[in-house]
Each structure stands twice: as structure tokens, then as C-alpha cells.
Scaffold this motif. Structure first.
Motif, PDB file in Angstrom:
ATOM      1  N   LEU A  19     -49.146  -3.437  65.030  1.00 24.32           N
ATOM      2  CA  LEU A  19     -47.770  -3.924  65.023  1.00 24.32           C
ATOM      3  C   LEU A  19     -46.863  -2.957  65.775  1.00 24.32           C
ATOM      4  CD1 LEU A  19     -45.604  -5.903  64.063  1.00 24.32           C
ATOM      5  CD2 LEU A  19     -45.476  -4.600  61.919  1.00 24.32           C
ATOM      6  N   VAL A  20     -47.095  -1.668  65.583  1.00 26.99           N
ATOM      7  CA  VAL A  20     -46.331  -0.649  66.321  1.00 26.99           C
ATOM      8  C   VAL A  20     -46.557  -0.805  67.818  1.00 26.99           C
ATOM      9  CG1 VAL A  20     -46.186   1.829  66.796  1.00 26.99           C
ATOM     10  CG2 VAL A  20     -46.211   1.012  64.437  1.00 26.99           C
ATOM     11  N   ASP A  21     -47.810  -1.012  68.219  1.00 24.77           N
ATOM     12  CA  ASP A  21     -48.115  -1.175  69.640  1.00 24.77           C
ATOM     13  C   ASP A  21     -47.401  -2.395  70.223  1.00 24.77           C
ATOM     14  OD1 ASP A  21     -49.735   1.032  69.522  1.00 24.77           O
ATOM     15  OD2 ASP A  21     -51.580  -0.112  69.200  1.00 24.77           O
ATOM     16  N   VAL A  22     -47.375  -3.476  69.452  1.00 22.47           N
ATOM     17  CA  VAL A  22     -46.695  -4.691  69.920  1.00 22.47           C
ATOM     18  C   VAL A  22     -45.200  -4.424  70.091  1.00 22.47           C
ATOM     19  CG1 VAL A  22     -46.030  -7.038  69.288  1.00 22.47           C
ATOM     20  CG2 VAL A  22     -48.387  -6.275  68.962  1.00 22.47           C
ATOM     21  N   MET A  23     -44.587  -3.770  69.098  1.00 13.69           N
ATOM     22  CA  MET A  23     -43.151  -3.506  69.154  1.00 13.69           C
ATOM     23  C   MET A  23     -42.806  -2.568  70.316  1.00 13.69           C
ATOM     24  SD  MET A  23     -41.570  -5.245  66.849  1.00 13.69           S
ATOM     25  CE  MET A  23     -39.988  -4.403  66.847  1.00 13.69           C
ATOM     26  N   ILE A  24     -43.650  -1.568  70.537  1.00 15.87           N
ATOM     27  CA  ILE A  24     -43.383  -0.621  71.622  1.00 15.87           C
ATOM     28  C   ILE A  24     -43.513  -1.300  72.986  1.00 15.87           C
ATOM     29  CG2 ILE A  24     -44.293   1.443  72.769  1.00 15.87           C
ATOM     30  CD1 ILE A  24     -44.848   2.627  70.049  1.00 15.87           C
ATOM     31  N   SER A  25     -44.389  -2.289  73.080  1.00 15.06           N
ATOM     32  CA  SER A  25     -44.592  -2.966  74.368  1.00 15.06           C
ATOM     33  C   SER A  25     -43.445  -3.906  74.723  1.00 15.06           C
ATOM     34  CB  SER A  25     -45.900  -3.758  74.338  1.00 15.06           C
ATOM     35  OG  SER A  25     -45.823  -4.826  73.408  1.00 15.06           O
TER      36      SER A  25
ATOM     37  N   ALA B 289     -35.834   4.308  57.527  1.00 13.74           N
ATOM     38  CA  ALA B 289     -36.377   3.640  56.343  1.00 13.74           C
ATOM     39  C   ALA B 289     -37.585   2.783  56.714  1.00 13.74           C
ATOM     40  CB  ALA B 289     -35.290   2.794  55.675  1.00 13.74           C
ATOM     41  N   PHE B 290     -37.442   1.976  57.770  1.00 14.97           N
ATOM     42  CA  PHE B 290     -38.577   1.167  58.229  1.00 14.97           C
ATOM     43  C   PHE B 290     -39.737   2.073  58.652  1.00 14.97           C
ATOM     44  CE2 PHE B 290     -35.239  -2.124  59.334  1.00 14.97           C
ATOM     45  CZ  PHE B 290     -35.617  -2.995  58.329  1.00 14.97           C
ATOM     46  N   GLY B 291     -39.427   3.061  59.474  1.00 18.55           N
ATOM     47  CA  GLY B 291     -40.469   3.939  59.996  1.00 18.55           C
ATOM     48  C   GLY B 291     -41.139   4.758  58.914  1.00 18.55           C
TER      49      GLY B 291
ATOM     50  N   ILE C  88     -30.571  -2.656  65.177  1.00 19.54           N
ATOM     51  CA  ILE C  88     -31.067  -1.473  65.893  1.00 19.54           C
ATOM     52  C   ILE C  88     -32.190  -0.818  65.115  1.00 19.54           C
ATOM     53  CG2 ILE C  88     -30.452   0.868  66.622  1.00 19.54           C
ATOM     54  CD1 ILE C  88     -27.686  -0.228  67.366  1.00 19.54           C
ATOM     55  N   GLY C  89     -31.999  -0.666  63.791  1.00 16.45           N
ATOM     56  CA  GLY C  89     -33.050  -0.065  62.967  1.00 16.45           C
ATOM     57  C   GLY C  89     -34.329  -0.878  62.955  1.00 16.45           C
ATOM     58  N   ALA C  90     -34.186  -2.221  62.947  1.00 15.34           N
ATOM     59  CA  ALA C  90     -35.359  -3.086  62.900  1.00 15.34           C
ATOM     60  C   ALA C  90     -36.126  -3.110  64.213  1.00 15.34           C
ATOM     61  CB  ALA C  90     -34.931  -4.512  62.522  1.00 15.34           C
ATOM     62  N   ILE C  91     -35.478  -2.715  65.306  1.00 19.13           N
ATOM     63  CA  ILE C  91     -36.130  -2.732  66.614  1.00 19.13           C
ATOM     64  C   ILE C  91     -36.738  -1.377  66.970  1.00 19.13           C
ATOM     65  CG2 ILE C  91     -35.696  -2.964  69.103  1.00 19.13           C
ATOM     66  CD1 ILE C  91     -33.682  -5.127  68.469  1.00 19.13           C
ATOM     67  N   TYR C  92     -36.088  -0.291  66.566  1.00 17.15           N
ATOM     68  CA  TYR C  92     -36.468   1.032  67.065  1.00 17.15           C
ATOM     69  C   TYR C  92     -37.271   1.874  66.074  1.00 17.15           C
ATOM     70  CZ  TYR C  92     -33.597   0.399  71.198  1.00 17.15           C
ATOM     71  OH  TYR C  92     -33.096  -0.057  72.392  1.00 17.15           O
ATOM     72  N   TRP C  93     -37.851   1.271  65.034  1.00 15.32           N
ATOM     73  CA  TRP C  93     -38.594   2.036  64.045  1.00 15.32           C
ATOM     74  C   TRP C  93     -40.001   2.454  64.475  1.00 15.32           C
ATOM     75  CZ3 TRP C  93     -43.201  -0.057  62.649  1.00 15.32           C
ATOM     76  CH2 TRP C  93     -43.375  -1.426  62.832  1.00 15.32           C
TER      77      TRP C  93
ATOM     78  N   LEU D  80     -19.621   5.939  64.718  1.00 14.29           N
ATOM     79  CA  LEU D  80     -20.390   6.831  63.851  1.00 14.29           C
ATOM     80  C   LEU D  80     -21.052   6.055  62.717  1.00 14.29           C
ATOM     81  CD1 LEU D  80     -17.990   9.913  63.672  1.00 14.29           C
ATOM     82  CD2 LEU D  80     -20.145   9.737  64.921  1.00 14.29           C
ATOM     83  N   LEU D  81     -20.371   5.028  62.188  1.00 13.77           N
ATOM     84  CA  LEU D  81     -20.975   4.214  61.132  1.00 13.77           C
ATOM     85  C   LEU D  81     -22.187   3.444  61.661  1.00 13.77           C
ATOM     86  CD1 LEU D  81     -17.909   2.767  59.176  1.00 13.77           C
ATOM     87  CD2 LEU D  81     -19.665   4.306  58.293  1.00 13.77           C
ATOM     88  N   VAL D  82     -22.053   2.866  62.842  1.00 12.35           N
ATOM     89  CA  VAL D  82     -23.200   2.169  63.442  1.00 12.35           C
ATOM     90  C   VAL D  82     -24.353   3.142  63.653  1.00 12.35           C
ATOM     91  CG1 VAL D  82     -24.020   0.975  65.509  1.00 12.35           C
ATOM     92  CG2 VAL D  82     -21.818   0.358  64.522  1.00 12.35           C
ATOM     93  N   ALA D  83     -24.041   4.335  64.163  1.00 12.20           N
ATOM     94  CA  ALA D  83     -25.088   5.334  64.398  1.00 12.20           C
ATOM     95  C   ALA D  83     -25.746   5.762  63.089  1.00 12.20           C
ATOM     96  CB  ALA D  83     -24.495   6.544  65.116  1.00 12.20           C
ATOM     97  N   PHE D  84     -24.928   5.965  62.047  1.00  6.42           N
ATOM     98  CA  PHE D  84     -25.473   6.421  60.760  1.00  6.42           C
ATOM     99  C   PHE D  84     -26.341   5.343  60.117  1.00  6.42           C
ATOM    100  CE2 PHE D  84     -25.052   6.644  56.103  1.00  6.42           C
ATOM    101  CZ  PHE D  84     -25.627   7.888  55.873  1.00  6.42           C
ATOM    102  N   PHE D  85     -25.792   4.133  59.971  1.00  7.18           N
ATOM    103  CA  PHE D  85     -26.552   3.066  59.318  1.00  7.18           C
ATOM    104  C   PHE D  85     -27.758   2.647  60.159  1.00  7.18           C
ATOM    105  CE2 PHE D  85     -22.427   2.174  57.092  1.00  7.18           C
ATOM    106  CZ  PHE D  85     -22.882   2.488  55.830  1.00  7.18           C
ATOM    107  N   GLY D  86     -27.599   2.658  61.486  1.00  3.74           N
ATOM    108  CA  GLY D  86     -28.730   2.335  62.340  1.00  3.74           C
ATOM    109  C   GLY D  86     -29.855   3.346  62.191  1.00  3.74           C
ATOM    110  N   THR D  87     -29.501   4.622  62.119  1.00  4.09           N
ATOM    111  CA  THR D  87     -30.512   5.665  61.943  1.00  4.09           C
ATOM    112  C   THR D  87     -31.172   5.567  60.580  1.00  4.09           C
ATOM    113  OG1 THR D  87     -29.301   7.144  63.433  1.00  4.09           O
ATOM    114  CG2 THR D  87     -30.901   8.153  61.940  1.00  4.09           C
TER     115      THR D  87
END
Length: 280
Positions: free
Chosen positions: A117-123, A94-96, A148-153, A82-89
Motif C-alpha cells: 500500500l505504501v508503494d502504491v501511494m508513493i507511486s 498518526a497515519f504513518g 494532506i495527512g492522508a496523502i503524505y503518510w 500554522l494550523l493547517v501545518a500543525f493538523f496536517g503534520t
């Protein structure tokens, strides 16, 4: 928000899911108390009692291959998951949120740069990237959440940007610009409150995804490392003995399933309750 809460309360499925989530959170927070009641810690080994069935040798839910109490590890593992899920979210939002606000408000070349940059990350295949980073650095649960947060924003940034684009030309935003209100104040005082409902909905839908993602990474042995428990590495340890001790696999798997499903249903309820197009 009051009207949204009243609509949410009328959704029986969402309310039942919220109660389940609260119970699971209390179960995880009460891990030290559970440890005292069972008489076991999450790390101590009792090899002579290894792979005990539920109810045997004082183990309520059985023991793992090292004789560690499943119930105690389940509670502490819930804390970590739950901590990983909370801090990751939080990191992801925050990034997004920051990049989405900037792109939507300023537009022009700022928007173009951020969206490329979003397009690059999504690809980029994000699961493969996360596995690569985890295998190189073997992060703890806090660093794993930040990765996780830095990858999925990017998806959140695109969502926030679209909402800000629809808000920035409203009369009250134009009036604030005319009287000389700084851009950062406009974003924080006028735009941020209007995208907060979207953030709440997105958070409730993101947390279950991060729980499953952490479980996958830990199951592969690249996330939270033993003896620190998480539901994912509990599954990994139990997978070798599923033929003789199937409950060791079933119990953490069930917790992942129930938690993710309940959070998802809460998110759906919040979406329906906070949608401004809905009326009583």
C-alpha cells in the motif's frame, strides 16, 4: 531528553531558529490584539484606500486591492497557515505511526500488505492528487490538513516500520511477549516511547513542508478561500499588483520563507541533539 536538551541548547543556530518560531507563533496567536491595535479586521474592505503603501492611511504594512490591512491579515493568515501545518503534520504522523507500528511489529503478510500500500501511494503523484481533491471539494483548512495527512503518510510509515523492525527482537520485547503482555501494550508501552524522538524530529521537518504545500494550494486558489486569509492566498491576491505594490508580495512570501527555514533548522538541531549515537 535532558541530555538532548543540553546538546540542543549548545546549537546556537537551532536556538535562534526556535526563538524566531516562538515569536512567529505569538504573532499569529496575538492576531485579535493586533486587530484592535490597528483598528482593522481581516475582512473589512476600504476600497478608497486600496493598494496603500506601507505607512499610508493608517496601514502599517499597506493595504491590498480591497483596502484590507496587510498586517492584520498577515497575523490571521499565520494562524491559518500554522494550523493547517500543525493538523496536517499530526494527521500524517498518526497515519504513518499506526501503520508503521503494525507493519514492523507483526511482519509477515501484514507487513507485506501495508508496504505494498505504501508503494502504491508513493507511486501516485501526490501534488496532482492533492490539487484534484482540492479542486473537487474546495476544503476548509481543517479538511485540507486531514487530506494532506492522508496523502503524505507513506514516508513516515516506512520510517517507523524500519525503526520497529530493529526494536522488536530486543530482549525486553521478547521478555514482554514471554510473560504474556498483549501486543497493543507492547507497541504502546515499549515501542512507542522508543520511536518518539524520531517522531519529534520528523514533525519538525514535516511542518515547514506542509506550510509550503498549503501556500502552493492556496496560491492556486484551491486551498483556503478568501476572505479567510492565509499566507498562500495573500500571495495569490497580490501577484497581480507586484509591479506597483511589490511589498504585498514580499511580506507574506518572507513570512513563509522565514517560518519554513526556522522550523527546518529547529528540526536539524533536534536530529543532532536526540541522535543516540552522539555523545557529550
Amino acid at each position: 531528553y535532558r541530555r538532548g536538551w543540553m546538546r540542543f541548547r549548545r546549537d546556537k543556530l537551532a536556538m535562534a531558529s526556535l526563538i524566531i518560531v516562538i515569536v512567529i507563533v505569538l504573532f499569529a496567536l496575538g492576531a485579535p490584539l493586533i486587530s484592535k491595535l490597528t483598528g482593522f479586521t481581516y475582512y473589512e474592505n476600504h476600497l478608497r484606500f486600496k493598494l496603500s503603501a506601507p505607512g499610508e492611511n493608517g496601514y502599517i504594512l499597506g493595504s491590498d486591492a480591497n483596502g484590507r490591512d496587510i498586517l492584520t491579515r498577515l497575523a490571521y493568515g499565520g494562524r491559518i497557515s500554522l494550523l493547517v501545518a500543525f493538523f496536517g503534520t499530526v494527521a500524517e504522523l498518526a497515519f504513518g505511526l499506526g501503520l508503521g507500528l503494525i507493519a514492523g511489529y507483526y511482519g509477515k503478510w501484514v507487513d507485506a500488505v501495508i508496504m505494498r500500500l505504501v508503494d502504491v501511494m508513493i507511486s501516485i503523484p501526490t501534488i496532482a492528487l492533492l490539487i484534484l481533491i482540492s479542486s473537487l471539494y474546495q476544503p476548509g483548512y481543517v479538511l485540507l490538513a486531514l487530506i494532506i495527512g492522508a496523502i503524505y503518510w507513506p514516508g513516515d510509515a516506512r520510517l517507523i516500520r524500519g525503526e520497529v523492525l530493529s526494536l522488536r527482537n530486543r530482549e525486553y520485547i521478547q521478555a514482554a511477549r514471554v510473560v504474556g503482555v498483549p501486543s497493543w501494550q507492547i507497541m504502546l508501552r515499549h515501542l512507542l516511547p522508543n520511536v518518539t524522538p524520531i517522531l519529534l524530529i520528523q514533525a519538525s521537518l514535516t511542518i515547514p513542508s506542509v506550510i509550503i504545500l498549503e501556500s502552493v494550494i492556496s496560491y492556486l486558489g484551491l486551498g483556503v478561500q478568501v476572505p479567510t486569509p492565509s499566507w498562500g492566498n495573500m500571495l495569490q491576491e497580490a501577484a497581480r499588483f507586484y509591479r506597483t505594490n511589490w511589498t504585498n508580495v514580499f511580506i507574506p512570501g518572507l513570512m513563509i520563507y522565514i517560518t519554513s527555514l526556522s522550523l527546518y533548522l529547529v528540526g536539524i538541531g533536534l536530529r543532532d541533539a536526540l541522535d543516540p549515537r552522539l555523545s557529550d
